[in-house]
Design an enzyme around this catalytic site. Structure first.
Site, mmCIF file in Angstrom:
data_model
loop_
_atom_site.group_PDB
_atom_site.id
_atom_site.type_symbol
_atom_site.label_atom_id
_atom_site.label_comp_id
_atom_site.label_asym_id
_atom_site.label_seq_id
_atom_site.Cartn_x
_atom_site.Cartn_y
_atom_site.Cartn_z
ATOM 1 N N THR A 40 0.819 -1.215 0.000
ATOM 2 C CA THR A 40 0.000 0.000 0.000
ATOM 3 C C THR A 40 0.850 1.261 0.000
ATOM 4 O OG1 THR A 40 -1.824 -1.126 1.123
ATOM 5 C CG2 THR A 40 -1.756 1.270 1.300
ATOM 6 N N ALA A 46 -0.253 10.031 -1.752
ATOM 7 C CA ALA A 46 0.916 10.824 -1.353
ATOM 8 C C ALA A 46 0.512 12.101 -0.627
ATOM 9 C CB ALA A 46 1.793 11.146 -2.560
ATOM 10 N N ILE A 47 -0.571 11.996 0.144
ATOM 11 C CA ILE A 47 -1.146 13.154 0.835
ATOM 12 C C ILE A 47 -0.879 13.073 2.331
ATOM 13 C CG2 ILE A 47 -3.308 14.345 1.397
ATOM 14 C CD1 ILE A 47 -2.459 14.538 -1.537
ATOM 15 N N HIS A 49 -2.726 14.323 5.254
ATOM 16 C CA HIS A 49 -4.025 14.888 5.575
ATOM 17 C C HIS A 49 -3.942 15.801 6.800
ATOM 18 C CE1 HIS A 49 -6.359 12.476 2.720
ATOM 19 N NE2 HIS A 49 -5.547 11.470 3.022
ATOM 20 N N GLU A 336 -5.668 2.162 7.014
ATOM 21 C CA GLU A 336 -6.064 2.755 5.746
ATOM 22 C C GLU A 336 -5.826 4.261 5.831
ATOM 23 O OE1 GLU A 336 -10.275 2.462 5.025
ATOM 24 O OE2 GLU A 336 -10.772 2.704 7.142
ATOM 25 N N SER A 341 -0.136 9.647 6.572
ATOM 26 C CA SER A 341 -0.019 10.823 7.437
ATOM 27 C C SER A 341 0.263 10.426 8.884
ATOM 28 C CB SER A 341 -1.313 11.643 7.398
ATOM 29 O OG SER A 341 -1.787 11.811 6.089
ATOM 30 N N CYS A 401 14.184 11.772 -19.089
ATOM 31 C CA CYS A 401 12.920 12.400 -18.657
ATOM 32 C C CYS A 401 13.057 13.064 -17.291
ATOM 33 C CB CYS A 401 11.800 11.362 -18.601
ATOM 34 S SG CYS A 401 11.361 10.623 -20.179
ATOM 35 N N CYS A 436 8.366 8.739 -20.638
ATOM 36 C CA CYS A 436 8.522 7.507 -21.433
ATOM 37 C C CYS A 436 8.392 6.256 -20.580
ATOM 38 C CB CYS A 436 9.855 7.512 -22.180
ATOM 39 S SG CYS A 436 11.272 6.996 -21.191
#
Length: 486
Positions: A40, A46-47, A49, A336, A341, A401, A436
């Site tokens: 997970t 990627a927050i 909260h 979850e 965070s 890239c 790419c």
């Protein structure tokens, strides 16, 4: 015999390991995959909260707010990307504005700072691309974004240099109570430990239920995402949510710390604990929901899509601490959202409980700081010159890239808990994460990996296990290829 064994090297397990490494304890992390951050923790929003959504008084609320407050200082200590960009929750109906007020009140009860409900023209002054259907929004200035790979790897590396052992490709099959703790069977290996920390993500219920009569039930909740090119990275500056439902905080749109734009996740409960495929239906639903928040979301700039699983426990809250009928067995289950965070706070919370149980002393020699791989893409000309003078490989660009050099890739392999696969390199350096998606740089990365590990390219994998990159040779170039040498 170990003092503590942790099952799972995701962000939660790694955070616990790092905090336990402060104590004089013999600690081992068991991970079924070939690297840290393979579950997970590698596929999420990627927050960081702010903490306004969790029920006041719950462990989710406490860990979220405490973890959020710890994150900025931790990012400086362990050298991973973090940016406080603030978050917005959108309301599209006048009659739903009271729901924003409820959300604000919940956040204030959780001690979230600076919450404000915004209406009128200020909405589009803050975010010009938002839908004209927005009637009001909740602003949370403490919301942030982070690199989940770099965070998890930083925690694990710091734990490692402070003495924690890691065993990868080690899938736990059975846990049994023993006279002085627990016996853990993983294939042909048996480990013994006085205390056990269960941070196994969607499998945490399986391990809890082996030793405790208080049964847990975790349902994997799949979320699909679309990642857009860096040309779309400034489409919004805040993390944009919609009013949450029973299935979560809904589809968001957010910039990433690396300059991309991310949309997702969907929410679908699935029976399989390893089902992380994307679907045409899921991505279509995601696109439609994202376009409710903003006008002309640049979804055509998508460079990849992916899915992750959230460990939703039927009780609705995090399950943290020692099981009542299993002494020395500590759960970090049902982690979850907002698990990412919350990870730093969960690490402290459980490590303190385990240390108290073991009557462990703190180390005086604990090393709290860690430096990441130098990033040429973000370095100044003076810094780049200094890197090349020290090692000319930092002047050899492998991934065009993302401007990732041979020096960075070598560093990623040679570090504590170094990369062993193509994905391991990708998460540590971003080689292959650009437009790419490894199309140009993969062969060179394979060559460097094989040489550094002194193995044949035929043995290398994308992500461990059976994910072999090459199946054979078309032309025999001699023994050099077999040794992985140029």
């Amino acid at each position: 015999m170990y003092d503590v064994i942790i099952i799972g090297a995701g962000v939660t397990g790694s955070a616990v390991a790092r905090e336990l490494s402060r104590y004089r304890l013999k600690t081992l992390v068991l991970e079924k995959e070939e690297d840290v951050c393979c579950g997970t923790s590698k596929a999420n929003s990627a927050i960081i909260h702010a903490g306004f959504d969790a029920t006041p008084g719950s462990l989710k609320a406490r860990m979220n707010v405490e973890g959020s407050r710890m994150m900025e200082a931790l990012s400086k200590e362990l050298d991973f990307p973090y940016q406080r960009n603030g978050s917005l929750v959108l309301c599209f109906q006048e009659e739903d504005i009271p729901k924003l007020e409820v959300l604000k009140a919940k956040g204030e009860a959780n001690n979230v700072e600076g919450l404000e409900i915004i209406k009128g023209d200020r909405i589009w002054e803050m975010e010009p691309n938002l839908s004209k259907e927005v009637k009001a929004m909740l602003y949370a200035p403490t919301g942030a974004i982070v690199c989940p790979f770099k965070l998890t790897i930083a925690l694990a590396e710091n734990a490692s240099i402070n003495g924690v052992e890691f065993a990868f490709d080690t899938q736990v099959d059975k846990i049994e109570k023993a006279e002085n703790g627990y016996k853990i069977t993983a294939g042909s290996k048996v480990y013994e430990t006085r205390c056990l920390v269960n941070a196994a993500g969607v499998y945490a219920d399986v391990f809890n239920n082996m030793v405790s009569s208080r049964k847990l039930s975790i349902t994997p909740r799949k979320g699909e995402y679309i990642l857009m090119d860096k040309r779309a990275g400034d489409f919004v500056s805040h993390t944009i949510f919609q009013l949450p439902t029973a299935m979560g905080k809904g589809v968001l749109i957010t910039p990433t710390v690396h300059g991309n734009l991310l949309a997702g996740p969907t929410a679908e409960d699935v029976p399989e604990k390893d089902k992380i495929n994307t679907t045409a239906a899921g991505l279509s639903k995601l696109s439609a929901q994202a376009e409710l928040s903003a006008e002309q979301v640049p979804l055509r700039m998508a460079i990849t899509s992916f899915a992750g699983l959230r460990a939703t426990e039927k009780g609705g809250d995090f399950v943290l601490g020692e099981a009542e009928d299993a002494e020395g067995f500590f759960n970090a289950a049902g982690i979850e959202s907002p698990g990412l965070s919350s990870a730093p706070a969960i690490g402290v919370y459980l490590a303190e409980q385990v240390a108290e149980k073991m009557k462990a002393e703190k180390k005086t020699e604990f090393r709290s700081e860690r430096k990441d791989i130098p990033c040429v893409a973000q370095a100044s000309p003076e810094e780049i010159r200094a890197l090349i003078e020290e090692d000319p490989a930092y002047g050899n660009v492998i991934c065009r890239c993302e401007t990732v050099t041979e020096g960075e890739i070598r560093n990623a392999i040679r570090r504590p808990l170094g990369a062993k696969s193509l994905d391991g390199i990708k998460r540590r350096t971003r080689a292959g994460m650009g437009r790419c998606q490894s199309g140009f740089c993969a062969p060179k990365v394979v060559e460097i990996l094989a040489k550094e590990r002194n193995i044949s390219p035929l043995e290398l994998t994308k992500a461990g296990g059976k994910s072999r990159l090459l199946t054979g040779v078309l032309k025999d170039n001699g023994s050099d290829c077999e040794r992985g040498e140029k």
